[in-house]
Scaffold this motif. Structure first.
Motif, PDB file in Angstrom:
ATOM      1  N   SER A 293      -2.085  15.463  -8.982  1.00  0.00           N
ATOM      2  CA  SER A 293      -2.852  16.700  -8.841  1.00  0.00           C
ATOM      3  C   SER A 293      -1.958  17.797  -8.310  1.00  0.00           C
ATOM      4  N   ASP A 294      -2.293  19.039  -8.653  1.00  0.00           N
ATOM      5  CA  ASP A 294      -1.569  20.192  -8.130  1.00  0.00           C
ATOM      6  C   ASP A 294      -2.114  20.637  -6.777  1.00  0.00           C
ATOM      7  N   GLU A 295      -3.240  20.035  -6.341  1.00  0.00           N
ATOM      8  CA  GLU A 295      -3.816  20.394  -5.055  1.00  0.00           C
ATOM      9  C   GLU A 295      -2.873  20.001  -3.919  1.00  0.00           C
ATOM     10  N   SER A 296      -2.957  20.714  -2.815  1.00  0.00           N
ATOM     11  CA  SER A 296      -2.130  20.421  -1.655  1.00  0.00           C
ATOM     12  C   SER A 296      -2.648  19.160  -0.965  1.00  0.00           C
ATOM     13  N   VAL A 297      -1.787  18.149  -0.858  1.00  0.00           N
ATOM     14  CA  VAL A 297      -2.194  16.874  -0.268  1.00  0.00           C
ATOM     15  C   VAL A 297      -1.080  16.318   0.606  1.00  0.00           C
ATOM     16  N   THR A 298      -1.468  15.410   1.484  1.00  0.00           N
ATOM     17  CA  THR A 298      -0.506  14.510   2.119  1.00  0.00           C
ATOM     18  C   THR A 298      -0.847  13.098   1.639  1.00  0.00           C
ATOM     19  N   TYR A 299       0.006  12.159   1.994  1.00  0.00           N
ATOM     20  CA  TYR A 299      -0.217  10.783   1.546  1.00  0.00           C
ATOM     21  C   TYR A 299      -0.240   9.836   2.746  1.00  0.00           C
ATOM     22  N   SER A 300      -1.129   8.861   2.657  1.00  0.00           N
ATOM     23  CA  SER A 300      -1.168   7.774   3.622  1.00  0.00           C
ATOM     24  C   SER A 300      -0.758   6.488   2.912  1.00  0.00           C
ATOM     25  N   VAL A 301       0.047   5.685   3.600  1.00  0.00           N
ATOM     26  CA  VAL A 301       0.515   4.419   3.046  1.00  0.00           C
ATOM     27  C   VAL A 301      -0.027   3.281   3.906  1.00  0.00           C
ATOM     28  N   TYR A 302      -0.597   2.285   3.239  1.00  0.00           N
ATOM     29  CA  TYR A 302      -1.162   1.122   3.918  1.00  0.00           C
ATOM     30  C   TYR A 302      -0.531  -0.143   3.344  1.00  0.00           C
ATOM     31  N   LYS A 303      -0.635  -1.237   4.100  1.00  0.00           N
ATOM     32  CA  LYS A 303      -0.138  -2.494   3.553  1.00  0.00           C
ATOM     33  C   LYS A 303      -1.050  -3.649   3.948  1.00  0.00           C
ATOM     34  N   ASN A 304      -1.002  -4.697   3.120  1.00  0.00           N
ATOM     35  CA  ASN A 304      -1.784  -5.898   3.340  1.00  0.00           C
ATOM     36  C   ASN A 304      -0.889  -7.115   3.176  1.00  0.00           C
ATOM     37  N   THR A 305      -1.046  -8.094   4.062  1.00  0.00           N
ATOM     38  CA  THR A 305      -0.314  -9.359   3.963  1.00  0.00           C
ATOM     39  C   THR A 305      -1.257 -10.512   4.272  1.00  0.00           C
ATOM     40  N   ASN A 306      -0.888 -11.693   3.836  1.00  0.00           N
ATOM     41  CA  ASN A 306      -1.580 -12.919   4.234  1.00  0.00           C
ATOM     42  C   ASN A 306      -3.071 -12.916   3.912  1.00  0.00           C
ATOM     43  N   SER A 307      -3.443 -12.271   2.817  1.00  0.00           N
ATOM     44  CA  SER A 307      -4.812 -12.332   2.290  1.00  0.00           C
ATOM     45  C   SER A 307      -5.855 -11.730   3.228  1.00  0.00           C
ATOM     46  N   ASN A 330       9.188 -10.449   6.016  1.00  0.00           N
ATOM     47  CA  ASN A 330       8.638 -11.472   5.144  1.00  0.00           C
ATOM     48  C   ASN A 330       7.422 -12.128   5.799  1.00  0.00           C
ATOM     49  N   THR A 331       6.445 -12.477   4.976  1.00  0.00           N
ATOM     50  CA  THR A 331       5.208 -13.038   5.502  1.00  0.00           C
ATOM     51  C   THR A 331       4.934 -14.408   4.895  1.00  0.00           C
ATOM     52  N   ALA A 332       4.056 -15.156   5.563  1.00  0.00           N
ATOM     53  CA  ALA A 332       3.727 -16.502   5.088  1.00  0.00           C
ATOM     54  C   ALA A 332       3.110 -16.471   3.690  1.00  0.00           C
ATOM     55  N   GLY A 333       2.401 -15.393   3.373  1.00  0.00           N
ATOM     56  CA  GLY A 333       1.780 -15.277   2.060  1.00  0.00           C
ATOM     57  C   GLY A 333       2.766 -15.004   0.945  1.00  0.00           C
ATOM     58  N   GLY A 334       3.986 -14.580   1.301  1.00  0.00           N
ATOM     59  CA  GLY A 334       5.022 -14.375   0.298  1.00  0.00           C
ATOM     60  C   GLY A 334       4.966 -13.027  -0.401  1.00  0.00           C
ATOM     61  N   TYR A 335       4.101 -12.118   0.033  1.00  0.00           N
ATOM     62  CA  TYR A 335       3.958 -10.826  -0.623  1.00  0.00           C
ATOM     63  C   TYR A 335       3.588  -9.770   0.417  1.00  0.00           C
ATOM     64  N   THR A 336       3.797  -8.502   0.056  1.00  0.00           N
ATOM     65  CA  THR A 336       3.203  -7.375   0.777  1.00  0.00           C
ATOM     66  C   THR A 336       2.611  -6.443  -0.271  1.00  0.00           C
ATOM     67  N   MET A 337       1.340  -6.124  -0.124  1.00  0.00           N
ATOM     68  CA  MET A 337       0.656  -5.230  -1.049  1.00  0.00           C
ATOM     69  C   MET A 337       0.516  -3.865  -0.376  1.00  0.00           C
ATOM     70  N   TYR A 338       1.061  -2.833  -1.033  1.00  0.00           N
ATOM     71  CA  TYR A 338       1.005  -1.473  -0.509  1.00  0.00           C
ATOM     72  C   TYR A 338      -0.050  -0.658  -1.254  1.00  0.00           C
ATOM     73  N   LYS A 339      -0.659   0.265  -0.528  1.00  0.00           N
ATOM     74  CA  LYS A 339      -1.667   1.140  -1.117  1.00  0.00           C
ATOM     75  C   LYS A 339      -1.370   2.567  -0.679  1.00  0.00           C
ATOM     76  N   ILE A 340      -1.318   3.492  -1.672  1.00  0.00           N
ATOM     77  CA  ILE A 340      -1.017   4.893  -1.404  1.00  0.00           C
ATOM     78  C   ILE A 340      -2.258   5.727  -1.716  1.00  0.00           C
ATOM     79  N   VAL A 341      -2.703   6.516  -0.737  1.00  0.00           N
ATOM     80  CA  VAL A 341      -3.905   7.335  -0.876  1.00  0.00           C
ATOM     81  C   VAL A 341      -3.542   8.802  -0.668  1.00  0.00           C
ATOM     82  N   ALA A 342      -3.977   9.656  -1.593  1.00  0.00           N
ATOM     83  CA  ALA A 342      -3.773  11.103  -1.456  1.00  0.00           C
ATOM     84  C   ALA A 342      -4.890  11.676  -0.592  1.00  0.00           C
ATOM     85  N   VAL A 343      -4.502  12.436   0.433  1.00  0.00           N
ATOM     86  CA  VAL A 343      -5.455  13.033   1.377  1.00  0.00           C
ATOM     87  C   VAL A 343      -5.393  14.551   1.221  1.00  0.00           C
ATOM     88  N   PRO A 344      -6.455  15.204   0.752  1.00  0.00           N
ATOM     89  CA  PRO A 344      -6.418  16.646   0.481  1.00  0.00           C
ATOM     90  C   PRO A 344      -6.427  17.480   1.751  1.00  0.00           C
TER      91      PRO A 344
END
Length: 362
Positions: A293-307, A330-344
């Motif tokens: 989007s061309d709208e003015s935003v910032t971004y927040s980054v989140y992560k999830n591990t171990n289900s 590194n985590t016992a689950g073997g992965y890190t899931m990241y989520k990026i959200v645009a905040v207007p």
């Protein structure tokens, strides 16, 4: 396997809830309470998927990758294990549905349609509805799973309803999966939510402008819709109704049996588009994405591990479209899931949906 874990966990939780309502207990109920936290209804694998089997690491290590069954998502639909109250599990369910593909038989397309509606993806739901009607429905409107399966017919109707109204997560959710094709305008009447609430709504240009809820059992209403806390409510007699604000998008209030409640002056809001092409690479993951989007935003980054059911905050108020997670471990689950959200920056807009990417342990 996930199917068994989710079924046992959900039925156990329902037993406990029923016992609490009835003020009853016995040896079986106490045994369920003792065991319930030892189940693992959802485990996330290294592909960001919900594992179908405990031994699975990456998607389809076991089983057919495009099988018509989506048994590991029984807790998403028709169950209530995976809901918007478990956002990381919802994202893993989306990943699983993507990997499973949209190609399937009539009843299985209907199951996918309902599952996508539960995730809140209106456009994907609409695609499945189109496929179901155009490709898997006979001229006499029977579901084309030769010779005939009623599951596809009932499932198609259920899927359309799930796109317009949901209530399985503990609250009434208005237009939870509205596709772009329907945003110009529409209405529904007489859809019934859990708690025996009859709901009518009209929308135009993606905005609900008229809505009413009739309480048939006198239960407490818990309602979700964007910026609903700014709306006004009157009962059928014209009396102002006070409500409790849970968040900007969630309210609750007590009701009387048989009373209709009308909503008006519902604030207009528009959702910022979801960031595109999210990716994460490297030992200290370099996370990147494209602005949508061309709208003015910032971004927040989140992560999830171990289900875990939810995400933890990694960074907020980022103006750039990239971030390096130097705190990654590194985590016992073997992965890190990241989520990026645009905040207007502008309050007339609401946060985007999240863009998700996964990095494996190295």
């Amino acid at each position: 396997c996930a199917f068994d874990q989710q079924m046992i966990w959900e039925n156990g939780m329902q037993d406990i809830k029923c016992a609490e309502i009835l003020g009853y207990t016995d040896e079986t109920i106490e045994k369920i309470k003792e065991q319930i936290d030892h189940y693992h209804p959802v485990e996330i694998g290294r592909s960001g998927q919900i594992k179908e089997y405990r031994e699975e690491v990456h998607y389809s290590d076991i089983g057919e990758p495009n099988h018509r069954h989506i048994s590991q998502l029984i807790g998403l639909m028709p169950g209530t294990v995976i809901t918007k109250n478990t956002p990381a599990w919802i994202d893993a369910a989306k990943r699983t549905l993507d990997l499973r593909t949209d190609q399937s038989t009539g009843w299985a397309l209907a199951h996918r349609l309902n599952a996508w509606a539960r995730t809140g993806d209106g456009n994907r739901s609409h695609k499945l509805l189109h496929n179901l009607i155009a490709n898997r429905t006979f001229p006499n409107l029977w579901d084309a799973h030769p010779p005939f399966q009623i599951d596809g017919n009932f499932g198609g109707t259920s899927g359309m309803t799930e796109m317009l109204l949901q209530s399985h997560a503990g609250y009434i959710d208005i237009l939870p999966s509205l596709p772009d094709e329907w945003k110009k305008g529409g209405s529904f009447t007489g859809l019934v939510a859990r708690g025996n609430f009859c709901v009518d709504a009209k929308w135009k240009n993606d905005q609900v402008y008229e809505m009413s809820i009739t309480s048939r059992a006198g239960e407490i209403v818990k309602l979700h819709y964007s910026k609903i806390s700014g709306a006004k409510i009157t009962d059928a007699n014209g009396n102002k109704v006070d409500f409790t604000v849970i968040s900007n998008d969630m309210i609750s209030f007590e009701t009387e049996i048989g009373m209709r409640y009308d909503f008006y002056e519902i604030p207009t809001t528009f959702k910022i588009p979801t960031p595109l092409n999210a990716a994460a690479v490297g030992h200290f993951p370099h996370i990147s994405w494209n602005a949508a989007s061309d709208e003015s935003v910032t971004y927040s980054v989140y992560k999830n591990t171990n289900s875990q059911i939810d995400y933890e905050v990694v960074a907020e108020k980022i103006r750039a479209t990239e971030f390096i997670d130097f705190a990654h471990e590194n985590t016992a689950g073997g992965y890190t899931m990241y989520k990026i959200v645009a905040v207007p920056d502008d309050e007339k807009f609401s946060n985007s949906d999240g863009a998700v990417c996964v990095v494996e342990n190295r």
